[in-house]
Write an enzyme that holds these catalytic residues in place. Sequence first.
Site, PDB file in Angstrom:
ATOM      1  N   TYR A 151      82.203  43.630  39.247  1.00 62.10           N
ATOM      2  CA  TYR A 151      80.790  44.072  39.826  1.00 62.10           C
ATOM      3  C   TYR A 151      80.210  42.807  40.034  1.00 62.10           C
ATOM      4  CZ  TYR A 151      78.896  44.402  34.802  1.00 62.10           C
ATOM      5  OH  TYR A 151      78.243  44.190  33.452  1.00 62.10           O
ATOM      6  N   GLU A 152      78.979  42.697  40.780  1.00 58.66           N
ATOM      7  CA  GLU A 152      78.463  41.617  41.131  1.00 58.66           C
ATOM      8  C   GLU A 152      79.289  40.923  42.218  1.00 58.66           C
ATOM      9  OE1 GLU A 152      74.878  42.566  40.309  1.00 58.66           O
ATOM     10  OE2 GLU A 152      75.269  40.989  41.567  1.00 58.66           O
ATOM     11  N   GLY A 153      80.027  41.496  43.049  1.00 60.41           N
ATOM     12  CA  GLY A 153      81.251  40.827  43.847  1.00 60.41           C
ATOM     13  C   GLY A 153      82.508  40.411  43.180  1.00 60.41           C
ATOM     14  N   GLN A 162      84.072  36.175  45.238  1.00 64.35           N
ATOM     15  CA  GLN A 162      83.588  34.957  44.761  1.00 64.35           C
ATOM     16  C   GLN A 162      84.298  33.679  45.206  1.00 64.35           C
ATOM     17  OE1 GLN A 162      80.690  35.105  43.083  1.00 64.35           O
ATOM     18  NE2 GLN A 162      80.800  37.271  42.936  1.00 64.35           N
TER      19      GLN A 162
END
Lengths: 594, 594
Positions: free
Chosen positions: A439-441, A446
């Site tokens: 999650y969060e990319g 990234q």
Amino acid sequence: MASYTAPLRDMRFVLYELLEGDRLTGLPGYEDFTRDVIDPVLEEAGKICAEVLHPLNRSGDEEGCTLENGVVRTPAGFKTAYDLFRDGGWTALACDPAYGGQGLPAMVNILVIEMICSANLSFGMYPGLSQGAYEAVHGHGAQALKDRYLPRLVDGTWAGTMCLTEPHCGTDLGLLRTKAVPQEDGSYRVTGTKIFISAGDHDLTENIVHLVLARLPDAPKGIKGISLFLVPKVIPREDGGLGPRNGVTCASIEHKMGIKASSTCVLTFEDATGWLVGTPHKGMRAMFTMMNAARMAVGVQGLGVAEAAYQGAAAYARERLQGRALSGAKRPDLPADPLTVHADVRRMLLTQRASVEGCRALAAWVAWHQDLEMRHPDPRARQEAGDFVALMTPIVKALLSDLGFEGASLGVQVLGGHGYIREHGMEQYVRDARITQIYEGANGVQALDLVGRKLPANAGRSLRRFFHPVSAYIEASMDNDDLAPFVMPLAKAFTRLQQATAQVARAGMANPDEAGAAASDYLRLFGLTALAFLWTRMAETALAKADDDPDGFYAAKVATARFFMDRMLPQSGALFSAVMAGGASMMDFDEAAF
Amino acid sequence: MASYTAPLRDMRFVLYELLEGDRLTGLPGYEDFTRDVIDPVLEEAGKICAEVLHPLNRSGDEEGCTLENGVVRTPAGFKTAYDLFRDGGWTALACDPAYGGQGLPAMVNILVIEMICSANLSFGMYPGLSQGAYEAVHGHGAQALKDRYLPRLVDGTWAGTMCLTEPHCGTDLGLLRTKAVPQEDGSYRVTGTKIFISAGDHDLTENIVHLVLARLPDAPKGIKGISLFLVPKVIPREDGGLGPRNGVTCASIEHKMGIKASSTCVLTFEDATGWLVGTPHKGMRAMFTMMNAARMAVGVQGLGVAEAAYQGAAAYARERLQGRALSGAKRPDLPADPLTVHADVRRMLLTQRASVEGCRALAAWVAWHQDLEMRHPDPRARQEAGDFVALMTPIVKALLSDLGFEGASLGVQVLGGHGYIREHGMEQYVRDARITQIYEGANGVQALDLVGRKLPANAGRSLRRFFHPVSAYIEASMDNDDLAPFVMPLAKAFTRLQQATAQVARAGMANPDEAGAAASDYLRLFGLTALAFLWTRMAETALAKADDDPDGFYAAKVATARFFMDRMLPQSGALFSAVMAGGASMMDFDEAAF
């Protein structure tokens, strides 16, 4: 069950001996953050994490969240723990004093986040998401929105969420469909379905402030037509009290591999009343502010879980008697030697330890630059610090979450069969840590952010913020014989990183798929090199204090640094070779053959 | 939920094109195993796995096993599936025809095991443990025991277990306490507690045959005082029917990270009637026979799960539309490109694929030597094959289970957030695969077995069985230009392995902790080199058929081989450096500092 003790000694080492925690008071707004103020904050945080949050970690995993009659309930004890957490002022810790916050420096706050994630990652999701919502409103909301919502987010009576993902789009937000229709009173009606919404609904707070990405009717297609809206679960009255329920409901909660005590919701917005945050169609920009802080935090989640797993594994290995040392019994008085005599067990424990301590230093180093970016009086220094933070954020997110998962898995391995049994709590760390890579990319995203955005940005300006100080340090340390076992491998890894950077830039210019093919291995190479730099500096710091080391802290630090150089940093060579091999073997593969 | 299709095309490639499946019929006892016989076995196995076992994989995980009033129940559908499995003759597949078995060659059986583990690892545990019990009795039991128990184990009406671990000892069996007291009638009374007993109790069969390690009253201390006993759950009558319940009860079942549909029991033996298997105090020798076969099978469990995870990830990546190719839209007719356009997604899928196909070839290669060891008419050829099997068994166990776990985890990553949700079935693969690195000897123990027992055995005789053919192959292929992209990296890795072997032998002689410190990295280096050898040979085989490749099978094989060489084999350099760095950084670390 594994217990948890906040690693305060190592945190103070990072803050004050390795990094420049003592310089915090020189930054405007941080004048009060002396050691006398910071140390008790860390101690108290360690206490609530060990005594309140960690005891709920296993039970929360077993019970999970439930949805009944439209009401989401957190596991037993979570509400009481949240009340203690909120009453202790922990939700206000890193927030603006103008809205009731305590304005703690990022470098200190990141250590508190680590402790919370070690103790109970699921619990940490609730205040963590509130912090994200706080930052979006604080950074981009109109003053009226700030005045209405921020004090409640800061004092923790209300919580927050970030509503991005939809069933058909996660990474590719350009595809999103949720709509927002302007009303005459300046509000909007928001309609759509959001999935994977962490802390999307729960019973910890009386209200939840959703930050929702949606499209205005006149929005351009794709990513440039997305706006950000604030949609409260309960609409506040003019006097600040709670008014009617808004048109947002929790349709279901997900059953997940881990972080089971964190509610992950499908939220249905049906003509829900919302307010625009920031500029129309510029929602992604606002979201990215929030996401960068969140990405740092997610990296630190991985670190936190890995620290807890290390503690559990080390405690077990010290006590479990099994087999004899290959070089002869070490404890002939006992029926067998403790696991710690075995080289391979030491390999696992030291891998965990070197990861955790290195990553802690890395996170704090980047957070120090966040403080400089926010607080330094010189705009040039702010920009330089900001460049560094932008460059390092995807590395912190991906490296710390990958190493966090690997460390958690090593923790299970040290316990053997007992690690696989739920009651020991070790396997939960693996399941919990696994989400941080996603999650969060996702970590592949990234890596693309690093090679596709951060490297080329401003003609490589960001990159120099890492390369220059490391290069200067290596040059300055080359003649230090005591440091040679650390500086030499660092220099080798750094040379590889420089060459790989040139290769990625050159090949990626000609063919963007080449940058994509190199991205993940390149990010890891970069991350390992950053760890090597910090381990060298930690070894230098510890060697300087070797004569005054009553508890062996500095000796252990130097030994761990050696282990990192000997046994972990060699990975940089393999990653370098993989990057240099190029992407042909991936891109030529016939898609139909998968 | 992810579906599963048996990879029959690749299995036939390994059997008949890469390896010498066509030579099986030349071995005494295998005369009938022509392609015409083998292919339908594989096809039927694929069918029952895909249609009967795999549909129960998710539901079995959700429901788990239960223990109520002393009765262990498997999840819904398992009993029906087991009856089908047994009636289809699958429990008899690899067993001695003298007891009703079908005598399938190991090289074919290992492929069937892979399919079962892909489809439903938990289910596979039940017949898998029965096979272990069968082998112990078949290899070491008195004729009367064989006659009584083997036909029932073979036809699957009875199941079996292996009871080794006790609460205070797993790896270190020398500590075990379970006692066996001889009776006048030649039987023994067995008393003790065993934990982590897979398939220890269940409702699939009317009887369960426990193979139990215990000590006789006059037993020497430690590992040399352990004997093996057969203890049935229900004592058979003289006429072969079922008599009274024996003194063995399931005290509890474990709640585990994964393989939840496999019952893992605490078994209490209280004056249970048992019979000695083999010689008094020589139980470990009998157990090791069984364990070597089991270790191969556990490696293949990891492979099987990784294959299923690859299939799930590849299917998702082909269909999920998200983002655009960095080099420009590939499917402008769709709202986004499929995930397979992204280099980093390809990196993950190809890593999974290269692992799985390489490991399948490795397992079959070793299994072929099992067949040679059992069946070759020339004793020297049998010994050479046996040496090879002994050498490679710990490598297959550890490498395939480690890569299995890594592959399963990559499968989750390809799906992103959806991979973390239980309903997609991908996260279960990670949880299930995790145990394979632990049981049947944790992977660190496999590494110690390799460096401590297998390398020095008979003055390195076993080692030569790998080194000689690889060395000869490299020499013979050096001038083949088409093969250079494969032979060159293979030669490099092989040189590293040779040097690392010399180093481990030399340093380990002086200080056994040095061998222990190197063991895990050395095993992985060995395993990667073995995969490189097989990938080179697979590329050679596929290149030779490139002109007749209507479905692109050979082209994909060559491309995957390139990926392995470019992006995975470079790891061998890092492992080499880690081995050569020695163990000082591990062993010098102060134990108190952990």
